[in-house]
Design an enzyme around this catalytic site. Structure first.
Site, PDB file in Angstrom:
ATOM      1  N   LYS A 202     -38.809  -0.051  -4.050  1.00  0.00           N
ATOM      2  CA  LYS A 202     -39.312  -1.277  -4.258  1.00  0.00           C
ATOM      3  C   LYS A 202     -39.706  -1.921  -2.866  1.00  0.00           C
ATOM      4  O   LYS A 202     -38.854  -1.813  -2.179  1.00  0.00           O
ATOM      5  CB  LYS A 202     -38.245  -2.078  -5.091  1.00  0.00           C
ATOM      6  CG  LYS A 202     -38.784  -3.546  -5.624  1.00  0.00           C
ATOM      7  CD  LYS A 202     -37.661  -4.056  -6.240  1.00  0.00           C
ATOM      8  CE  LYS A 202     -38.120  -5.653  -7.140  1.00  0.00           C
ATOM      9  NZ  LYS A 202     -37.043  -5.943  -7.813  1.00  0.00           N
TER      10      LYS A 202
ATOM     11  N   SER B  80     -38.316  -7.381 -12.096  1.00  0.00           N
ATOM     12  CA  SER B  80     -39.319  -7.241 -11.035  1.00  0.00           C
ATOM     13  C   SER B  80     -39.683  -5.911 -10.450  1.00  0.00           C
ATOM     14  O   SER B  80     -40.711  -5.822  -9.715  1.00  0.00           O
ATOM     15  CB  SER B  80     -38.862  -8.327 -10.053  1.00  0.00           C
ATOM     16  OG  SER B  80     -37.734  -7.871  -9.529  1.00  0.00           O
TER      17      SER B  80
ATOM     18  N   SER C 199     -33.734  -6.880 -13.153  1.00  0.00           N
ATOM     19  CA  SER C 199     -34.757  -6.267 -12.592  1.00  0.00           C
ATOM     20  C   SER C 199     -34.786  -4.844 -12.536  1.00  0.00           C
ATOM     21  O   SER C 199     -36.132  -4.055 -12.269  1.00  0.00           O
ATOM     22  CB  SER C 199     -35.410  -6.981 -11.451  1.00  0.00           C
ATOM     23  OG  SER C 199     -35.721  -8.131 -11.643  1.00  0.00           O
TER      24      SER C 199
END
Lengths: 470, 71
Positions: free
Chosen positions: A82, A157, A181
């Protein structure tokens, strides 16, 4: 040797092939780069692909393995991160215009640890800007789309992490989880995700969203891969004071063990909250499967559970407002609209609000810990709905129209508040073919147990084997 | 449920933001009214639950016989 299916492999499969010298990391990287080239412009999961660096690293790994210096199950495995995780010399944007040219000069602690085990970087993955939100679709870059229905969100996310594992443009990914997330995109993309116990994995070198709620965790194709990853990631970091200084046995230690006699708790408040009926049906079927494996089930009550959605955002927004305060003063216009909304709201939350939210959180922690003295695990759906549309948050739950975006984290955020380990494992598909996740929560620092029961469920079903038709 | 005595208006929001160094437009401040109201009302709804919980160590100071106050 060439194998056109190497991108579909798991960490464990590749490790076995490497040890037998049947496949080289160089071939794996080439297959992944081909697949990224073929698919990523459609799904928008990667922000940066470090093709040359990955090729070089794969070559080094190949030499090491061939020469007999095999470092273990992560050696030669490409890693996708990420893009809020710092990588030395590699663009790290936090999916924001504010950071669009930022290149860190050090690796996050977990990246250093995984590199020491022989992993190497493949690329950086799209996300919600600064990890501020659960749809995963609000980013400075192109919008990542759900691999099962491109009109739907991936969940966030860690949107790129969830999607790229699902379509096999990553072998292994790391996401972060402040309100769900890791688990939300895992559920909505049909993969496995694990939020470790708070304090097990260092967050140093990861863009903070909310210091007391942030976790980093593996997102993988199988439970076993997540356990292997966690072995490489976990451990004390003197520079992240939240981490505990204890030795843990391997997180693979409970894989394959008998779960007969495990006591499962179903939180009665869960289905008093808004939820999609098909999610409930699939959850109830998954509980029956676990009962079939010898688990006992009982109803438990955590009265504060439904209230986390009132106090969790107060903590999260206050802490992120503090983190961003200096940069926000000078770069406010470069933040996206949703990030501005949150950070502006953070300006208005008072110390009393924050302390009251923390007091409510403490009550939730105590109630949850007390329940986990009477059962071994809590089980519940990961997300109360299937993946919502990107274009509109409106969704029908029975006859009632709701804002589905606002519901995404309601079942996950309580365990960021309590810090308990929580995993999401695929547990079926709704009538539109969208995946649904089963969330399994365990006692603090019993991550190996959570992974053990998750794998038992995974092995008893075939949901993890399903792949989106692309 | 006890009613909050918190005042949430456009001017209050603008002043609070300005005290933190951010100048909000009228439109922006107006848009934040329902957001902040949700936060305040959400916390208010927890007040009696927290008071009844007798959580220790307590952040709540009570003078016996007087109105309870949380936070």
């Amino acid at each position: 040797m060439s194998d056109s299916n190497l991108a579909h492999s798991t960490i464990k499969q590749l490790a076995d092939l490497y040890q037998k010298r049947k496949v080289s990391p160089v071939e794996v990287v080439e297959d992944l780069l081909d697949r990224i080239s073929l698919l990523d412009s459609r799904f928008n999961y990667y922000i940066t692909v470090v093709a040359d660096e990955a090729r070089k690293s794969a070559k080094i790994a190949e030499s090491e393995i061939v020469s007999g210096t095999y470092k273990g199950g992560l050696h030669g495995i490409p890693l996708s991160l990420k893009d809020i995780i710092w990588t030395n010399g590699v663009l790290t944007t936090c999916a924001s215009k504010v950071m669009e040219n930022y290149v860190p000069d050090y690796d996050a602690e977990i990246v250093s640890k995984l590199k020491a085990k022989g992993m190497f970087l493949l690329g950086k993955l799209n996300a919600q800007e600064f990890a501020m939100g659960a749809t995963g679709s609000i980013t400075y870059f192109d919008i990542p789309t759900n691999p099962w229905d491109e009109e739907c969100v991936t969940g966030g996310s860690s949107s790129g992490s969830g999607g790229s594992i699902a379509i096999d443009t990553s072998i292994a990914a790391i996401g972060t989880d402040t309100g769900g997330s890791v688990r939300i995109p895992a559920a909505l993309c049909g993969i496995f995700g694990h939020k470790p116990t708070y304090g097990l994995v260092s967050r140093r070198g990861i863009m903070a969203l909310s210091y007391t709620l942030d976790h980093a965790g593996p997102m993988t194709k199988t439970v076993e891969d997540a356990a292997i990853m966690l072995d490489g990631m976990a451990g004390h970091d003197p520079l992240d004071r939240s981490t505990v200084n204890e030795q843990f046995s391997s997180f693979t230690s409970k894989l394959g063990s008998d779960i007969k006699g495990s006591r499962l708790g179903i939180i009665k408040e869960v289905f008093e909250m808004p939820h999609h009926p098909e999610v409930r049906d699939l959850f109830e079927k998954s509980v029956k499967t676990l009962e079939g494996l010898g688990c006992s089930v009982q109803e438990v009550s955590i009265p504060m559970f439904p209230h986390a959605r009132k106090f969790h955002p107060v903590i999260s927004i206050s802490e992120s407002s503090f983190t961003h305060q200096k940069t926000y003063l000078t770069h406010r216009d470069q933040y996206g609209e949703e990030s501005q909304r949150r950070l502006d709201l953070g300006l208005l939350i008072t110390p009393s609000d924050y302390l009251m939210a923390q007091q409510a959180r403490e009550l939730l922690k105590r109630q949850t810990a007390s329940v986990l003295e009477t059962v071994d695990y809590l089980v519940l759906p990961t997300v109360p709905t299937p993946a919502p549309k990107i274009a509109t948050p409106k969704m029908l739950l029975g006859e009632k129209e709701v804002n589905s975006w606002g519901l995404l984290a309601t079942y996950t955020c309580p365990f960021n508040d309590t810090g308990h380990p929580a995993a999401s494992v695929p547990c079926g598909f709704d009538s539109n073919g969208l995946p649904v996740g089963l969330q399994i929560v365990g006692k603090s620092f019993h991550d190996a147990d959570v992974l053990g029961i998750a794998q038992a469920y995974e092995s008893a079903t075939e949901w993890s084997l399903h792949k989106p038709v692309l | 449920m006890e009613k909050s005595n918190r005042v949430v208006t456009r001017e209050v929001i603008k002043t609070m933001a300005l005290a933190r160094g951010i100048k909000l437009s009228d439109q922006r401040a107006e848009a934040l009214i329902p957001e902040l109201t949700t936060v305040v009302e959400g916390l208010e709804a927890l007040r009696s639950m927290l008071e009844d919980s007798k959580l220790e160590p307590s952040l709540v100071f009570h003078v016996p016989g007087q109105v309870k106050h949380v936070g």
